[in-house]
Design a protein around this motif. Structure first.
Motif, PDB file in Angstrom:
ATOM      1  N   THR A 104      -1.923  -4.677  -7.366  1.00 27.16           N
ATOM      2  CA  THR A 104      -2.952  -4.084  -8.475  1.00 27.16           C
ATOM      3  C   THR A 104      -2.282  -2.521  -8.274  1.00 27.16           C
ATOM      4  OG1 THR A 104      -4.833  -2.904  -6.646  1.00 27.16           O
ATOM      5  CG2 THR A 104      -5.545  -5.264  -8.024  1.00 27.16           C
ATOM      6  N   ARG A 105      -1.604  -2.292  -7.466  1.00 25.66           N
ATOM      7  CA  ARG A 105      -0.545  -1.225  -7.266  1.00 25.66           C
ATOM      8  C   ARG A 105       1.001  -1.344  -7.174  1.00 25.66           C
ATOM      9  NH1 ARG A 105      -3.061   2.971  -2.867  1.00 25.66           N
ATOM     10  NH2 ARG A 105      -3.283   1.579  -1.562  1.00 25.66           N
ATOM     11  N   SER A 106       1.713  -0.097  -7.489  1.00 18.53           N
ATOM     12  CA  SER A 106       3.265  -1.201  -7.569  1.00 18.53           C
ATOM     13  C   SER A 106       3.289  -0.080  -6.321  1.00 18.53           C
ATOM     14  CB  SER A 106       4.106  -0.542  -8.319  1.00 18.53           C
ATOM     15  OG  SER A 106       3.108   1.166  -8.952  1.00 18.53           O
ATOM     16  N   LEU A 107       4.638  -0.266  -5.885  1.00 18.39           N
ATOM     17  CA  LEU A 107       5.436   0.431  -4.391  1.00 18.39           C
ATOM     18  C   LEU A 107       5.156   1.751  -4.982  1.00 18.39           C
ATOM     19  CD1 LEU A 107       6.450  -0.927  -1.572  1.00 18.39           C
ATOM     20  CD2 LEU A 107       9.036  -0.169  -3.279  1.00 18.39           C
ATOM     21  N   ALA A 108       5.816   2.082  -5.860  1.00 21.05           N
ATOM     22  CA  ALA A 108       5.799   3.938  -6.301  1.00 21.05           C
ATOM     23  C   ALA A 108       4.663   4.592  -6.249  1.00 21.05           C
ATOM     24  CB  ALA A 108       6.883   3.787  -7.478  1.00 21.05           C
ATOM     25  N   GLN A 109       3.784   3.307  -7.063  1.00 18.72           N
ATOM     26  CA  GLN A 109       2.315   4.421  -7.012  1.00 18.72           C
ATOM     27  C   GLN A 109       1.344   4.573  -5.448  1.00 18.72           C
ATOM     28  OE1 GLN A 109       0.598   1.356  -9.634  1.00 18.72           O
ATOM     29  NE2 GLN A 109       1.063   3.207 -11.060  1.00 18.72           N
ATOM     30  N   ALA A 110       1.881   3.511  -5.005  1.00 21.13           N
ATOM     31  CA  ALA A 110       0.715   3.478  -3.427  1.00 21.13           C
ATOM     32  C   ALA A 110       1.600   4.401  -2.996  1.00 21.13           C
ATOM     33  CB  ALA A 110       1.146   2.276  -2.476  1.00 21.13           C
ATOM     34  N   PHE A 111       3.494   4.919  -2.535  1.00 17.14           N
ATOM     35  CA  PHE A 111       3.489   5.561  -2.094  1.00 17.14           C
ATOM     36  C   PHE A 111       3.158   7.169  -2.595  1.00 17.14           C
ATOM     37  CE2 PHE A 111       7.306   2.905   0.125  1.00 17.14           C
ATOM     38  CZ  PHE A 111       6.632   3.071   1.594  1.00 17.14           C
ATOM     39  N   ARG A 112       3.445   7.246  -3.451  1.00 14.17           N
ATOM     40  CA  ARG A 112       3.215   8.649  -4.428  1.00 14.17           C
ATOM     41  C   ARG A 112       1.651   9.117  -3.713  1.00 14.17           C
ATOM     42  NH1 ARG A 112       6.309   6.862  -8.971  1.00 14.17           N
ATOM     43  NH2 ARG A 112       8.617   7.907  -9.016  1.00 14.17           N
ATOM     44  N   SER A 113       0.577   7.929  -4.154  1.00 18.59           N
ATOM     45  CA  SER A 113      -0.479   9.045  -3.539  1.00 18.59           C
ATOM     46  C   SER A 113      -0.991   9.089  -2.153  1.00 18.59           C
ATOM     47  CB  SER A 113      -1.207   7.310  -3.814  1.00 18.59           C
ATOM     48  OG  SER A 113      -1.199   6.053  -2.871  1.00 18.59           O
ATOM     49  N   GLY A 114       0.152   8.241  -1.423  1.00 14.41           N
ATOM     50  CA  GLY A 114      -0.247   8.703  -0.376  1.00 14.41           C
ATOM     51  C   GLY A 114       0.624   9.636   0.285  1.00 14.41           C
ATOM     52  N   GLU A 115       1.194  10.686  -1.043  1.00 16.15           N
ATOM     53  CA  GLU A 115       2.264  12.320  -0.499  1.00 16.15           C
ATOM     54  C   GLU A 115       3.511  11.537   0.069  1.00 16.15           C
ATOM     55  OE1 GLU A 115      -0.774  15.023   0.904  1.00 16.15           O
ATOM     56  OE2 GLU A 115      -1.949  15.330  -1.003  1.00 16.15           O
ATOM     57  N   CYS A 116       4.289  10.916  -0.079  1.00 18.36           N
ATOM     58  CA  CYS A 116       5.376   9.929   0.988  1.00 18.36           C
ATOM     59  C   CYS A 116       6.239  10.288  -0.324  1.00 18.36           C
ATOM     60  CB  CYS A 116       4.748   9.050   1.153  1.00 18.36           C
ATOM     61  SG  CYS A 116       4.143   8.335   2.103  1.00 18.36           S
ATOM     62  N   VAL A 117       7.150  11.154   0.421  1.00 23.58           N
ATOM     63  CA  VAL A 117       8.406  11.257  -0.315  1.00 23.58           C
ATOM     64  C   VAL A 117       9.425   9.745  -0.508  1.00 23.58           C
ATOM     65  CG1 VAL A 117       8.137  13.797  -0.365  1.00 23.58           C
ATOM     66  CG2 VAL A 117       9.601  12.299   1.902  1.00 23.58           C
ATOM     67  N   ALA A 118       9.200   9.480   0.334  1.00 21.06           N
ATOM     68  CA  ALA A 118      10.311   8.041   0.842  1.00 21.06           C
ATOM     69  C   ALA A 118       9.607   6.824   1.953  1.00 21.06           C
ATOM     70  CB  ALA A 118      11.302   8.399   1.465  1.00 21.06           C
ATOM     71  N   GLY A 119      10.259   5.840   1.349  1.00 24.56           N
ATOM     72  CA  GLY A 119       9.366   4.691   2.716  1.00 24.56           C
ATOM     73  C   GLY A 119      10.189   3.040   1.715  1.00 24.56           C
ATOM     74  N   VAL A 120       9.373   2.416   3.381  1.00 21.21           N
ATOM     75  CA  VAL A 120      10.270   0.840   3.040  1.00 21.21           C
ATOM     76  C   VAL A 120       8.581   0.057   3.106  1.00 21.21           C
ATOM     77  CG1 VAL A 120      12.171   1.390   3.508  1.00 21.21           C
ATOM     78  CG2 VAL A 120      10.621   1.378   5.382  1.00 21.21           C
ATOM     79  N   ASN A 121       8.531  -1.178   2.766  1.00 20.91           N
ATOM     80  CA  ASN A 121       7.775  -2.033   3.644  1.00 20.91           C
ATOM     81  C   ASN A 121       7.433  -1.903   4.740  1.00 20.91           C
ATOM     82  OD1 ASN A 121       9.805  -3.490   3.568  1.00 20.91           O
ATOM     83  ND2 ASN A 121       8.593  -5.013   4.517  1.00 20.91           N
ATOM     84  N   GLY A 122       6.070  -2.262   5.080  1.00 23.77           N
ATOM     85  CA  GLY A 122       5.503  -2.441   6.268  1.00 23.77           C
ATOM     86  C   GLY A 122       5.875  -3.549   7.588  1.00 23.77           C
ATOM     87  N   GLY A 123       4.864  -3.864   7.676  1.00 19.50           N
ATOM     88  CA  GLY A 123       5.274  -4.971   9.723  1.00 19.50           C
ATOM     89  C   GLY A 123       4.850  -6.206   8.914  1.00 19.50           C
ATOM     90  N   PHE A 124       4.400  -7.875   9.383  1.00 21.99           N
ATOM     91  CA  PHE A 124       4.014  -8.846   9.155  1.00 21.99           C
ATOM     92  C   PHE A 124       2.841  -8.768   8.915  1.00 21.99           C
ATOM     93  CE2 PHE A 124       8.681  -8.973  11.900  1.00 21.99           C
ATOM     94  CZ  PHE A 124       9.062  -9.105  11.097  1.00 21.99           C
ATOM     95  N   PHE A 125       2.431  -9.959   8.421  1.00 22.36           N
ATOM     96  CA  PHE A 125       1.197  -9.992   8.076  1.00 22.36           C
ATOM     97  C   PHE A 125       0.903 -11.523   7.952  1.00 22.36           C
ATOM     98  CE2 PHE A 125       3.182  -9.258   4.201  1.00 22.36           C
ATOM     99  CZ  PHE A 125       2.510 -10.336   3.276  1.00 22.36           C
ATOM    100  N   HIS A 126      -0.425 -12.276   8.712  1.00 23.23           N
ATOM    101  CA  HIS A 126      -1.047 -13.505   7.867  1.00 23.23           C
ATOM    102  C   HIS A 126      -1.104 -13.956   6.754  1.00 23.23           C
ATOM    103  CE1 HIS A 126      -1.222 -14.068  12.397  1.00 23.23           C
ATOM    104  NE2 HIS A 126      -2.259 -12.598  12.364  1.00 23.23           N
ATOM    105  N   PRO A 127      -0.863 -15.385   6.370  1.00 24.71           N
ATOM    106  CA  PRO A 127      -1.305 -15.776   5.169  1.00 24.71           C
ATOM    107  C   PRO A 127      -2.430 -14.906   4.266  1.00 24.71           C
ATOM    108  CG  PRO A 127      -0.617 -17.757   6.488  1.00 24.71           C
ATOM    109  CD  PRO A 127      -0.569 -16.024   7.206  1.00 24.71           C
TER     110      PRO A 127
END
Length: 284
Positions: free
Chosen positions: A102-125
């Protein structure tokens, strides 16, 4: 390779001041030649910011291109270079995989007040994070000791930390944490046993352990061994030699965000599939 002529050329004798000048400048010429050769062996970045700017600025976006010396493979990457004294770590929990659509990468980072970032860690199916995740102080899942999760990246009031899983000591005050792996660089050297067979896009975090950090995503497929090789050499991907580096979830999960500034437009590289969490930085 420079070929030396076997035929002695006739030269006019040097005047005393000319001989003295040559003797003074010769060591400098040798040093400059050695530097040029070293850059040619490890690959030279093209079309990015000067190294001195990247060393002094608290936040710099750069796109680097290099050639791996082992097999002449071209490597290209998006990077954000930042200072841990000016920024703190932020883990953004996107929730279940279905919810993260439901949220784009840019929207998620901006909502967290982040100026930059990447995807994070691994996850289960099913969307559960692999290993412990701490986002905004909230703990999700448990600390795991699987072989893949060899490193722990976390932030607290003291700064940003990257340690081996066995050396991690849990404590109060950690507001951002991801388990991931494998470790790429340790004590300034490539970790032994890294795969040199499987190539894919890679997401990573690296530091010289002197307050300089990098979040990056490769735009071209590389092996873990090739990425580590480029990170230990100063001036190839980062302007400094990495003392520690950790692999994050790559492949189709690879994502990158830079909010932009007065001189650069925003840069967004979206993952090909939904991810569980994001790793960003925000001003202190």
């Amino acid at each position: 390779m420079i070929r030396r002529s076997t035929k002695r050329e006739r030269r006019a004798p040097f005047r005393p001041w000319g001989a003295l000048l040559v003797r003074l400048l010769w060591p400098l010429c040798v040093c400059l030649s050695a530097t040029t050769i070293a850059l040619a062996d490890t690959g030279q970045p093209a079309g990015d910011v000067p190294q001195q700017q990247a060393r002094s600025a608290d936040l710099v976006y750069v796109q680097r291109s290099a050639v791996c010396s082992a097999n002449a493979r071209a490597i290209s990457a998006h990077l954000v270079l930042f200072s841990s004294r000016a920024f703190r770590l932020e883990v953004i929990d996107l929730g279940a995989v279905a919810d993260s659509r439901t949220r784009s990468l840019a929207q998620a980072f901006r909502s967290g007040e982040c100026v930059a970032g990447v995807n994070g860690g691994f996850f289960h199916p099913d969307g559960r994070p692999l290993g412990l995740m701490i986002a905004s102080g909230r703990r999700v899942n448990r600390f795991e000791s699987t072989a893949l999760l060899s490193g722990v990246l976390y932030g607290d009031d003291r700064g940003i930390h990257l340690v081996r899983r066995a050396r991690f000591q849990d404590h109060r005050g950690i507001d951002a944490l991801l388990q991931s792996g494998p470790y790429l660089v340790e004590d300034g050297r490539m970790v032994r046993g890294l795969s040199s067979a499987a190539s894919d896009r890679r997401t990573f975090v690296a530091t010289d352990w002197r307050g300089h950090w990098a979040l990056g995503v490769t735009r071209t497929p590389v092996t873990l061994a090739e990425l580590a090789e480029c990170l230990v050499a100063p001036g190839v991907l980062t302007p400094w030699a990495s003392e520690r580096a950790l692999n994050l979830d790559g492949g189709s999960s690879s994502g990158f965000f830079f909010a932009g500034d007065s001189e650069r437009a925003p840069v967004v590289l979206s993952p090909w599939k939904p991810v569980r969490n994001l790793l960003g930085i925000r001003p202190r």
